[in-house]
Scaffold this motif. Structure first.
Motif, PDB file in Angstrom:
ATOM      1  N   ARG A 422      -0.471 -13.155   3.841  1.00  0.00           N
ATOM      2  CA  ARG A 422      -1.866 -12.689   2.943  1.00  0.00           C
ATOM      3  C   ARG A 422      -1.669 -11.505   2.040  1.00  0.00           C
ATOM      4  N   GLY A 423      -2.779 -11.644   1.174  1.00  0.00           N
ATOM      5  CA  GLY A 423      -2.954 -10.351   0.508  1.00  0.00           C
ATOM      6  C   GLY A 423      -1.896 -10.102  -0.451  1.00  0.00           C
ATOM      7  N   TYR A 424      -2.113  -8.970  -1.024  1.00  0.00           N
ATOM      8  CA  TYR A 424      -1.226  -8.455  -2.185  1.00  0.00           C
ATOM      9  C   TYR A 424       0.163  -7.883  -1.832  1.00  0.00           C
ATOM     10  N   ALA A 425       0.154  -7.070  -0.673  1.00  0.00           N
ATOM     11  CA  ALA A 425       1.535  -6.342  -0.349  1.00  0.00           C
ATOM     12  C   ALA A 425       1.383  -5.924   1.191  1.00  0.00           C
ATOM     13  N   PRO A 426       2.275  -6.202   1.841  1.00  0.00           N
ATOM     14  CA  PRO A 426       2.030  -5.868   3.393  1.00  0.00           C
ATOM     15  C   PRO A 426       1.994  -4.366   3.552  1.00  0.00           C
ATOM     16  N   LEU A 427       2.323  -3.160   2.589  1.00  0.00           N
ATOM     17  CA  LEU A 427       2.446  -1.984   2.881  1.00  0.00           C
ATOM     18  C   LEU A 427       2.103  -1.196   1.547  1.00  0.00           C
ATOM     19  N   THR A 428       1.439  -0.311   1.668  1.00  0.00           N
ATOM     20  CA  THR A 428       1.081   0.594   0.596  1.00  0.00           C
ATOM     21  C   THR A 428       1.307   1.965   1.147  1.00  0.00           C
ATOM     22  N   LEU A 429       2.185   2.659   0.246  1.00  0.00           N
ATOM     23  CA  LEU A 429       2.654   4.260   0.365  1.00  0.00           C
ATOM     24  C   LEU A 429       2.670   4.997  -0.666  1.00  0.00           C
ATOM     25  N   CYS A 430       2.608   6.372  -0.617  1.00  0.00           N
ATOM     26  CA  CYS A 430       2.740   7.394  -1.748  1.00  0.00           C
ATOM     27  C   CYS A 430       4.081   7.533  -1.898  1.00  0.00           C
ATOM     28  N   CYS A 482       4.326  -2.133  -1.476  1.00  0.00           N
ATOM     29  CA  CYS A 482       5.749  -2.527  -1.048  1.00  0.00           C
ATOM     30  C   CYS A 482       5.647  -3.935  -0.504  1.00  0.00           C
ATOM     31  N   GLY A 483       6.646  -4.827  -1.224  1.00  0.00           N
ATOM     32  CA  GLY A 483       6.727  -6.243  -0.531  1.00  0.00           C
ATOM     33  C   GLY A 483       5.809  -6.845  -1.462  1.00  0.00           C
TER      34      GLY A 483
END
Length: 721
Positions: A422-430, A482-483
């Motif tokens: 689900r969603g747009y991406a499984p991880l968001t990072l800087c 990411c992803g």
């Protein structure tokens, strides 16, 4: 003296004895109100020999206060409660609470006041009243329920009542449901369907326990086939329960049911309003609800005359309850049929390995539908090796899948892209400092949802608004997704084909029967070109113009060390593939993978289900895994990490030693922090000859756990996080 034993809905209290006043009848199964100190509580009268406790002297017994006006729970249902509690090591009170799942239904017949729009339209409206008028067209419910539907306060609606915009309506809460007609629209079945239907109809007439595994390829018409024994049960005056794994599947099923029987079934799921739940519960207990369609909790309702249970998509993991009483509705369905003496049908295109083994052992009778209905052919399946045919940079769809999408769009046909994330991406990072957004309550990353502009934890529900700058270093415009999730795949399709009409189908977008109904109507009307969805859209849907299925990442389900990963991946991808070519036009399935030679991927590509199941069976046999062995999990948790770790260590030190039993752990659970609790896990593997539940119960009884420590036992676990 008339002493009775009462099971109260408090696991700490257990069973309590009371006195029945003269002239009052309270046989076993009666639902009663009893005093407990200054309070009044509800309980169920139980047989003393089935529910031992320390007896109180007769002179100290307090009288029951009331026998509630509902039919007593039947003896077979009470035996099911006992079996479920024993097998899953759960408190009997927790299981019984699922039976008495509508407090309002216990009060007897009643009327209530609901509200609806009057149709009056004043010249001037506040924004809140306009919002309510737009949202409540065709709705009738209590003020509280209407406020939830409209998204306004109850005060706004009460003001609208005073202004004549909303009117009260007195309704009988327990008004009867429209009866189903078993002969309303009898379909023409294929010879294979007729053979299976005749066998099931005969089993319904026999009124004896008979478990069936209905194994039919996708599109073979399993639903139409098991509608025939449903019709026979209705003719015989017996009740029917059909269990579905997802609430979003309900609307599609309802349409097919109403076409066949001329009236909708009775619904049971978590989204029912309190009045709907009360009405359904009473109709079920009184025997006037002919066919009930519901989620797993419908299994424990007090049916007066149940004659058939059908578990549709019986392989589905969602039939396993993850918390509370951790039961598997598929297995408990079989036990309910056994206790009450009627047939049960487990229907699936990709049966669970345990069910297939039961059929091979002769415990279940296997019925096959080997071909699609009406001459439709199974789709052609091919793999795309992502190591040799990689997508373009910053994209996730390989060129061959993109070309297939373009071809379907040119032909006016529909496509489905499947990604179980689900969603747009499984991880968001800087990208500046490497900061990753993590849930504050769980050891899990926050998933970015761009459609709703939120970062969400899919384990505890925690949400945050995405910040403009990095919380760690303060740098602006540095956050990177990411992803891929389904929203990101939908964006990619939108960029590639700006004219395409795209629908995202997940539990976020189809979270209610109304949303699901709208999606189905749009897809069937040809208003959708490309569906991008999770496993929610891989089962139960029939779109004749859908001719292409693209599996974006077939390897995703093989990650994470899940002991059933291979079987689950096969089932999910196979179900997704089964959406293609269900009408007159041929279907094609393209599976993107980095491991095309993996056993599960090769079996999918070759359409060789039997070879995959044979290999998986041997691997399970070698490992002593179900169905050849038993698994159980014990989870020790606390809000204090040290407390949980120490409690787990003490339990580990007291572990039993048995030649046919292996206990692994304690170790931090893969999700070591979940909903604010630190978790340590034991995994138990035992031979089938071992009295696993007794050993676990005796082991746990050696410990006196601190008040802050919770102990969860999961028999036959499906989740290993």
């Amino acid at each position: 003296m008339n002493r009775i034993r009462v099971l109260v809905f408090n696991a700490a209290l257990g069973a309590l004895d009371y006195r029945v006043p003269d002239g009052v009848s309270a046989p076993p199964g009666s639902v009663v109100v009893v005093p407990l100190g200054p309070r009044q509580i509800t309980g169920i009268v139980w047989e003393p020999d089935k529910l031992p406790t320390t007896e109180v002297p007769a002179e100290k017994l307090r009288p029951i206060l009331e026998v509630l006006p509902v039919p007593p729970l039947s003896a077979p249902l009470r035996r099911l409660v006992e079996w479920t509690a024993d097998y899953y090591l759960a408190p009997m009170s927790a299981v019984a609470r699922m039976v008495i799942s509508s407090g309002g239904a216990l009060k007897g017949p009643a009327t209530m006041t609901e509200y609806r729009l009057t149709g009056e339209l004043p010249n001037r409206l506040t924004p809140q009243r306009k919002q309510a008028l737009d949202a409540l067209i065709g709705e009738q419910a209590t003020i509280r329920e209407l406020a939830g539907i409209a998204g306004v306060s109850e005060g706004v609606l009460r003001g609208m009542v005073g202004a004549g915009l909303i009117e009260p309506v007195t309704v009988a809460i327990d008004r009867p449901f429209t009866p189903a007609d078993p002969d309303h629209d009898q379909p023409e079945l294929s010879p294979d369907q007729c053979e299976v239907a005749d066998r099931l109809v005969a089993a319904v007439r026999a009124c004896e326990f008979a478990p069936f595994l209905l194994d039919g390829v996708t599109g073979s018409g399993k639903t139409e086939t098991y509608f025939e024994p449903v019709a026979e049960a209705i003719r015989l005056g017996r009740q029917v329960l059909v269990l579905l794994p997802e609430i979003a599947l309900t609307e599609n099923f309802l349409n097919r049911f109403e076409q066949r029987f001329g009236a909708p079934p009775v619904l049971w799921h978590s989204s029912l309003k309190s009045t709907e739940r009360r009405r359904a519960w009473r109709a079920i207990s009184e025997g006037t609800a002919q066919v009930v369609v519901g989620a797993r909790s419908a299994l424990f309702l007090p049916y007066k005359n149940l004659g058939l249970v059908v578990v549709d998509e019986a392989h589905e993991v969602s039939f396993k309850q993850d918390d509370g009483v951790r039961y598997n509705a598929r297995d408990v369905s079989v036990m309910r049929a056994r206790f009450e003496g009627f047939p049960v049908v487990l229907a699936s295109a990709t049966p669970a390995l345990e069910s297939l083994q039961m059929a091979e052992s002769g415990i279940y009778e296997k019925l096959d539908l080997p071909s699609r209905f009406g001459g439709a052919q199974l789709p052609h399946i091919d793999t795309i090796d992502l190591t040799e045919e990689p997508p373009e940079r910053q994209r996730w769809l390989a060129p061959r899948l993109v070309a297939a999408l373009e071809d379907r769009l040119a032909k006016g046909e529909q496509s489905l892209l499947y990604l179980n994330r689900r969603g747009y991406a499984p991880l968001t990072l800087c990208r500046n400092c490497g900061f990753r957004f993590k849930c504050e309550n769980c050891s899990a990353w926050l998933v970015e949802h761009r459609l709703s502009q939120r970062l969400a934890c899919h384990h505890c529900g925690h949400e945050e608004t995405p910040p403009e700058t990095c919380p760690e270093c303060g740098e602006p415009d540095c956050l990177v997704a990411c992803g891929p999730g389904v929203e990101r795949i939908a964006d990619e399709v939108r960029e590639l084909f700006p004219e395409a009409r795209i629908a995202v189908a997940t539990s976020d977008t189809l979270g209610s029967p109304e949303r699901a109904s709208q999606f189905i109507a749009e897809a069937e009307a040809g208003a959708v070109d490309v569906i991008v969805g999770t496993q929610l859209v891989t089962k139960g849907f029939h779109f004749p113009e859908l001719t292409l299925v693209g599996v974006v990442d077939a390897d995703l389900g093989l990650e994470g060390g899940d002991l059933r990963a291979g079987e689950r991946t096969y089932q999910q991808v196979s179900q997704a593939a089964g959406r293609a070519g269900r009408g007159a036009k041929p279907g094609e399935v393209l599976i993107q993978t980095r491991h095309p030679k993996a056993a599960v991927i090769a079996a999918l590509a070759n359409g060789d289900r039997d070879a995959f199941y044979a290999a998986e069976t041997e691997a399970r046999r070698h490992a002593g895994a179900p169905p050849f062995g038993r698994w159980a999990a014990i989870i020790i948790s606390s809000e204090d990490d040290a407390e949980a770790r120490q409690a787990a260590a003490r339990l580990g030190d007291a572990r039993p030693f048995h030649d046919d039993l292996m206990i692994l752990g304690p170790a931090p659970a893969p999700l070591a922090l979940l909903r604010g609790r630190y978790r340590y896990r034991f995994l138990v593997n035992a031979r089938r000859s071992v009295e696993l539940q007794k050993i676990l119960a005796d082991w746990l009884a050696t410990q006196n756990f601190p008040p802050g420590v919770r102990v969860g036992v999961d028999i036959d676990p499906y989740s290993f996080v």
